[in-house]
Design an enzyme around this catalytic site. Structure first.
Site, PDB file in Angstrom:
ATOM      1  N   ALA A  32       7.441  -8.045  -3.135  1.00  0.00           N
ATOM      2  CA  ALA A  32       7.373  -8.129  -1.665  1.00  0.00           C
ATOM      3  C   ALA A  32       5.893  -8.158  -1.264  1.00  0.00           C
ATOM      4  O   ALA A  32       5.417  -7.349  -0.468  1.00  0.00           O
ATOM      5  CB  ALA A  32       8.127  -6.984  -0.990  1.00  0.00           C
ATOM      6  N   HIS A  34       2.190  -8.749   0.064  1.00  0.00           N
ATOM      7  CA  HIS A  34       1.580  -8.957   1.371  1.00  0.00           C
ATOM      8  C   HIS A  34       0.070  -9.116   1.158  1.00  0.00           C
ATOM      9  O   HIS A  34      -0.411  -9.091   0.014  1.00  0.00           O
ATOM     10  CB  HIS A  34       1.905  -7.800   2.318  1.00  0.00           C
ATOM     11  CG  HIS A  34       1.641  -6.442   1.723  1.00  0.00           C
ATOM     12  ND1 HIS A  34       0.374  -5.984   1.462  1.00  0.00           N
ATOM     13  CD2 HIS A  34       2.493  -5.460   1.311  1.00  0.00           C
ATOM     14  CE1 HIS A  34       0.447  -4.774   0.950  1.00  0.00           C
ATOM     15  NE2 HIS A  34       1.725  -4.430   0.824  1.00  0.00           N
ATOM     16  N   HIS A  37      -1.773  -6.788  -1.256  1.00  0.00           N
ATOM     17  CA  HIS A  37      -1.649  -7.134  -2.678  1.00  0.00           C
ATOM     18  C   HIS A  37      -2.547  -8.329  -3.016  1.00  0.00           C
ATOM     19  O   HIS A  37      -3.214  -8.352  -4.052  1.00  0.00           O
ATOM     20  CB  HIS A  37      -0.214  -7.566  -3.014  1.00  0.00           C
ATOM     21  CG  HIS A  37       0.804  -6.484  -2.922  1.00  0.00           C
ATOM     22  ND1 HIS A  37       1.847  -6.526  -2.038  1.00  0.00           N
ATOM     23  CD2 HIS A  37       0.957  -5.341  -3.632  1.00  0.00           C
ATOM     24  CE1 HIS A  37       2.601  -5.460  -2.196  1.00  0.00           C
ATOM     25  NE2 HIS A  37       2.096  -4.712  -3.159  1.00  0.00           N
ATOM     26  N   LYS A 151      -3.998   2.886  -0.167  1.00  0.00           N
ATOM     27  CA  LYS A 151      -2.907   3.384   0.682  1.00  0.00           C
ATOM     28  C   LYS A 151      -2.127   4.456  -0.082  1.00  0.00           C
ATOM     29  O   LYS A 151      -1.749   5.469   0.462  1.00  0.00           O
ATOM     30  CB  LYS A 151      -1.975   2.267   1.132  1.00  0.00           C
ATOM     31  CG  LYS A 151      -0.931   2.814   2.118  1.00  0.00           C
ATOM     32  CD  LYS A 151      -0.080   1.749   2.709  1.00  0.00           C
ATOM     33  CE  LYS A 151       1.017   1.336   1.776  1.00  0.00           C
ATOM     34  NZ  LYS A 151       2.020   2.404   1.548  1.00  0.00           N
ATOM     35  N   SER A 187       2.344  -2.651   3.966  1.00  0.00           N
ATOM     36  CA  SER A 187       3.247  -2.083   2.967  1.00  0.00           C
ATOM     37  C   SER A 187       4.459  -2.994   2.857  1.00  0.00           C
ATOM     38  O   SER A 187       4.896  -3.587   3.860  1.00  0.00           O
ATOM     39  CB  SER A 187       3.701  -0.691   3.437  1.00  0.00           C
ATOM     40  OG  SER A 187       4.851  -0.299   2.728  1.00  0.00           O
ATOM     41  N   ARG A 189       7.308  -2.050   2.563  1.00  0.00           N
ATOM     42  CA  ARG A 189       8.386  -1.430   3.343  1.00  0.00           C
ATOM     43  C   ARG A 189       8.380  -1.881   4.806  1.00  0.00           C
ATOM     44  O   ARG A 189       9.408  -1.790   5.475  1.00  0.00           O
ATOM     45  CB  ARG A 189       8.269   0.096   3.299  1.00  0.00           C
ATOM     46  CG  ARG A 189       8.599   0.682   1.947  1.00  0.00           C
ATOM     47  CD  ARG A 189       8.185   2.132   1.888  1.00  0.00           C
ATOM     48  NE  ARG A 189       8.096   2.575   0.518  1.00  0.00           N
ATOM     49  CZ  ARG A 189       9.089   3.144  -0.154  1.00  0.00           C
ATOM     50  NH1 ARG A 189      10.215   3.373   0.433  1.00  0.00           N
ATOM     51  NH2 ARG A 189       8.924   3.493  -1.406  1.00  0.00           N
TER      52      ARG A 189
END
Ligand code: PAF
Length: 282
Positions: A32, A34, A37, A151, A187, A189
Site C-alpha cells: 500500500a 505512498h 515509501h 513515523k 501511512s 492505513r
C-alpha cells in the site's frame, strides 16, 4: 524491474550482482505504498546501485486478526508506482509460506526494554513479529543499507538495537516523516479512513505542534494533561496514548533534564483505524 516471489531466486540474483561489486539499499514495506515509501526508495537508489523493496504483510506482527485482515493489499498498484520511479529496483513480494515455511510464529527478542514502551504496551508481541521478519528479510536480501521511516520511531530504534545485538552487517538509516499538505503523517492505513475521519485526522499533528510550542515553558506532565484534555473534547478521535519521552530510552518523562533530546509520541483511533505520529521537541 524484476519482481520475485521466491527467496531462493532473489538470493541468486542478488548474489550474482554483488559478485560484480554492486551495492544494495533495502526498503522493507507492507505494501500500500505512498509517497513516504517512495521517498525511502529514492534514498536507497541515490546511495546504492540497486534498491530492493519487499512487499509483505507480515502476520506475526499483528496482535489483532481483524487489523491483519483489513490491512490494504494493493500489489499491482505498488508495482506500478515502483516502475514509475527511474532506477534499478528489485521487488520481493513473497508468500507467507516463502517466509515462514509452515511455522508462522515470531521469535522472542530482548531489545533492552525498548520493546516494552509505547506500542509494546498496546500491541502484544508486535516487536517480536517485527524483529522476526526484519531479521529474515535482512538474511535474504543481504543489503548494505536499510531505510526506515521515522513515523515508526520506536520500530526504527528497535531495528537499530536488533542490528547491534545480533551484529548484523547492515547500516540502518532513519528518514524523516512525510506528511499530507494537511499535516497528517503518511501511512498505508490512511487509505481506510472514512471522509469525516480523514478530515479530522490532522488534529493529531496540530496537537503535536502545539505540544512542541509549550515544551519551552511547561513541564512534560502539564503538556500531557493538556493534550489528553484536548483529545477528550474531540468527537471523532480517541487518544490511546500521548507521551513525551527521552529519544534514547523511549521512556516517558514528567520533568525535562538538560542535554537530553525529547520527542512527543501519540497513538489515536480514528474509528477503528489506529494512527501514530511523533515529533522532535528540542
Ligand atoms: O514498517 C513496516 O511497514 C513494517 O513494520 C516492516 C518494517 C516492513 C516489517 O514488516
Amino acid at each position: 524491474m524484476t519482481v520475485y516471489n521466491n527467496k531462493v531466486e532473489i538470493q541468486k540474483h542478488i548474489t550474482k550482482l554483488r559478485s560484480q561489486g554492486f551495492t544494495f539499499g533495502f526498503v522493507p514495506t507492507m505494501g500500500a505504498l505512498h509517497k513516504g515509501h517512495l521517498s525511502l526508495v529514492n534514498e536507497a537508489l541515490t546511495h546504492n546501485d540497486f534498491a530492493v523493496v519487499s512487499i509483505f504483510v507480515n502476520p506475526t506482527q499483528f496482535d489483532n486478526p481483524l487489523d491483519l485482515e483489513k490491512y490494504p493489499r494493493t500489489l499491482e498498484r505498488d508495482i506500478e508506482l515502483l516502475q514509475a520511479q527511474s532506477g534499478n529496483t528489485i521487488v520481493y513480494a513473497p508468500s507467507v509460506q516463502d517466509i515462514y515455511e509452515g511455522q508462522t510464529k515470531a521469535e522472542r527478542f530482548d531489545f533492552d526494554g525498548l520493546e516494552h514502551e509505547m506500542e509494546g504496551k498496546f500491541r502484544d508481541g508486535h516487536f517480536d513479529g517485527v524483529g522476526t521478519i526484519v531479521k529474515r528479510l535482512f538474511e535474504i536480501v543481504t543489503p548494505n543499507t536499510a531505510y526506515f521511516g521515522e513515523k515508526d520511531y520506536q520500530q526504527l530504534a528497535i531495528i537499530k538495537k536488533l542490528v547491534e545485538k545480533h551484529a548484523l552487517p547492515v547500516t540502518i538509516v532513519g528518514c524523516e516523516i512525510h506528511r499530507d499538505p494537511s499535516g497528517l503523517a503518511m501511512s498505508s492505513r490512511n487509505e481506510r479512513l472514512k471522509p469525516d475521519y480523514k478530515k479530522e485526522a490532522p488534529f493529531i499533528y496540530k496537537t503535536l505542534l502545539a505540544a512542541k510550542k509549550q515544551f519551552g515553558t511547561k513541564n512534560a506532565k502539564e503538556i500531557v494533561e493538556w493534550v489528553e484534555n484536548e483529545f477528550s473534547k474531540h468527537e471523532l478521535l480517541k487518544l490511546e496514548y500521548f507521551i513525551i519521552a527521552d529519544v534514547t530510552t523511549l521512556k516517558s518523562i514528567e520533568t525535562k533534564q538538560n542535554n537530553t533530546n525529547y520527542r512527543a509520541f501519540v497513538a489515536a483511533y480514528a474509528d477503528d483505524i489506529r494512527l501514530i505520529d511523533n515529533l522532535a521537541l528540542n
